[in-house]
Scaffold this motif. Structure first.
Motif, short mmCIF file in Angstrom:
data_model
loop_
_atom_site.label_atom_id
_atom_site.label_comp_id
_atom_site.label_asym_id
_atom_site.label_seq_id
_atom_site.Cartn_x
_atom_site.Cartn_y
_atom_site.Cartn_z
N VAL A 107 -3.41 15.76 -14.63
CA VAL A 107 -4.33 16.05 -13.54
C VAL A 107 -3.55 16.33 -12.26
N ASP A 108 -4.27 16.85 -11.27
CA ASP A 108 -3.75 16.95 -9.91
C ASP A 108 -4.34 15.80 -9.12
N VAL A 109 -3.49 15.09 -8.41
CA VAL A 109 -3.90 13.99 -7.55
C VAL A 109 -3.85 14.51 -6.11
N VAL A 110 -4.96 14.39 -5.41
CA VAL A 110 -5.05 14.89 -4.03
C VAL A 110 -5.21 13.72 -3.07
N ILE A 111 -4.29 13.66 -2.10
CA ILE A 111 -4.35 12.61 -1.09
C ILE A 111 -4.17 13.26 0.28
N ARG A 112 -5.13 13.05 1.14
CA ARG A 112 -5.05 13.65 2.48
C ARG A 112 -3.98 12.93 3.31
N PRO A 113 -3.29 13.66 4.18
CA PRO A 113 -2.20 13.08 4.97
C PRO A 113 -2.61 11.87 5.82
N GLU A 114 -3.83 11.88 6.32
CA GLU A 114 -4.28 10.77 7.17
C GLU A 114 -4.67 9.53 6.36
N ASP A 115 -4.74 9.66 5.03
CA ASP A 115 -5.12 8.53 4.17
C ASP A 115 -3.93 7.74 3.65
N ILE A 116 -2.72 8.15 4.00
CA ILE A 116 -1.52 7.43 3.58
C ILE A 116 -1.12 6.47 4.68
N LYS A 117 -1.01 5.20 4.33
CA LYS A 117 -0.61 4.18 5.30
C LYS A 117 0.89 3.93 5.18
N VAL A 118 1.56 3.90 6.33
CA VAL A 118 2.99 3.58 6.35
C VAL A 118 3.10 2.05 6.39
N VAL A 119 3.83 1.51 5.42
CA VAL A 119 3.98 0.05 5.31
C VAL A 119 5.45 -0.28 5.04
N SER A 120 5.74 -1.55 5.01
CA SER A 120 7.08 -2.01 4.69
C SER A 120 7.44 -1.60 3.27
N PRO A 121 8.64 -1.07 3.04
CA PRO A 121 9.01 -0.63 1.69
C PRO A 121 9.01 -1.76 0.66
N GLU A 122 9.22 -2.99 1.10
CA GLU A 122 9.26 -4.12 0.17
C GLU A 122 7.93 -4.36 -0.52
N ARG A 123 6.81 -3.98 0.11
CA ARG A 123 5.50 -4.25 -0.49
C ARG A 123 4.76 -2.97 -0.87
N ALA A 124 5.48 -1.86 -0.94
CA ALA A 124 4.83 -0.57 -1.14
C ALA A 124 4.99 -0.06 -2.57
N PRO A 125 3.94 0.55 -3.11
CA PRO A 125 4.05 1.15 -4.44
C PRO A 125 4.82 2.48 -4.42
N ILE A 126 4.87 3.12 -3.27
CA ILE A 126 5.59 4.40 -3.12
C ILE A 126 6.57 4.23 -1.96
N THR A 127 7.81 4.65 -2.17
CA THR A 127 8.79 4.59 -1.09
C THR A 127 9.50 5.94 -0.97
N GLY A 128 9.98 6.22 0.22
CA GLY A 128 10.68 7.47 0.43
C GLY A 128 11.40 7.48 1.77
N VAL A 129 12.03 8.61 2.04
CA VAL A 129 12.82 8.77 3.27
C VAL A 129 12.15 9.82 4.16
N VAL A 130 11.96 9.47 5.42
CA VAL A 130 11.38 10.39 6.39
C VAL A 130 12.37 11.52 6.64
N GLU A 131 11.91 12.76 6.46
CA GLU A 131 12.76 13.93 6.70
C GLU A 131 12.56 14.52 8.07
N SER A 132 11.30 14.54 8.54
CA SER A 132 11.04 15.13 9.85
C SER A 132 9.79 14.49 10.46
N VAL A 133 9.73 14.57 11.79
CA VAL A 133 8.59 14.04 12.54
C VAL A 133 8.24 15.03 13.63
N ILE A 134 6.96 15.36 13.73
CA ILE A 134 6.47 16.25 14.79
C ILE A 134 5.26 15.59 15.43
#
Length: 123
Positions: A46-73
């Motif tokens: 399937v395709d999973v669709v998640i709107r950008p405003e629905d993603i919460k930034v949390v501590s990586p220790e308690r997060a199911p998804i982790t990553g590295v910020v590439e850019s900020v505007i």
């Protein structure tokens, strides 16, 4: 939305490959997540669709998804961050900003995970 084309057309969305394991249980980004969608086949791609405003930034220790910020505007009312996580470039809209290079966690509520049938592409 009926499919990824419609989801992208009606606004910015993160569209990620996923697999339905059962009603209300989808796997993406290397984890299984509860969702509210039903009626898909077991192990259906399937395709999973998640709107950008629905993603919460949390501590990586308690997060199911982790990553590295590439850019900020700064977009006037929110920050738009692009995060490299699990083979995807995720777009996040948040009133909180993280510096490029920062390792962050991401969290999504089940009601904000939308499942669509994969688009069939000919040729």
């Amino acid at each position: 939305p009926k499919n990824a084309f419609v989801a992208d057309f009606i606004g910015e969305s993160n569209i990620i490959d996923g697999v339905m394991h059962a009603d209300c249980l989808v796997e993406f980004a290397g984890q299984k997540f509860k969702c509210v969608d039903t009626g898909f086949g077991r192990l259906e791609r399937v395709d999973v669709v998640i709107r950008p405003e629905d993603i919460k930034v949390v501590s990586p220790e308690r997060a199911p998804i982790t990553g590295v910020v590439e850019s900020v505007i700064f977009k006037g009312v929110h920050f738009e961050m692009i995060v490299d996580a699990h083979g995807y470039k995720w777009m996040i809209h948040s009133t909180r900003s993280e510096q490029p290079g920062t390792f962050i966690g991401m969290e999504v509520d089940p009601f904000d995970i939308h499942i669509m049938h994969k688009m069939e592409v000919e040729g």
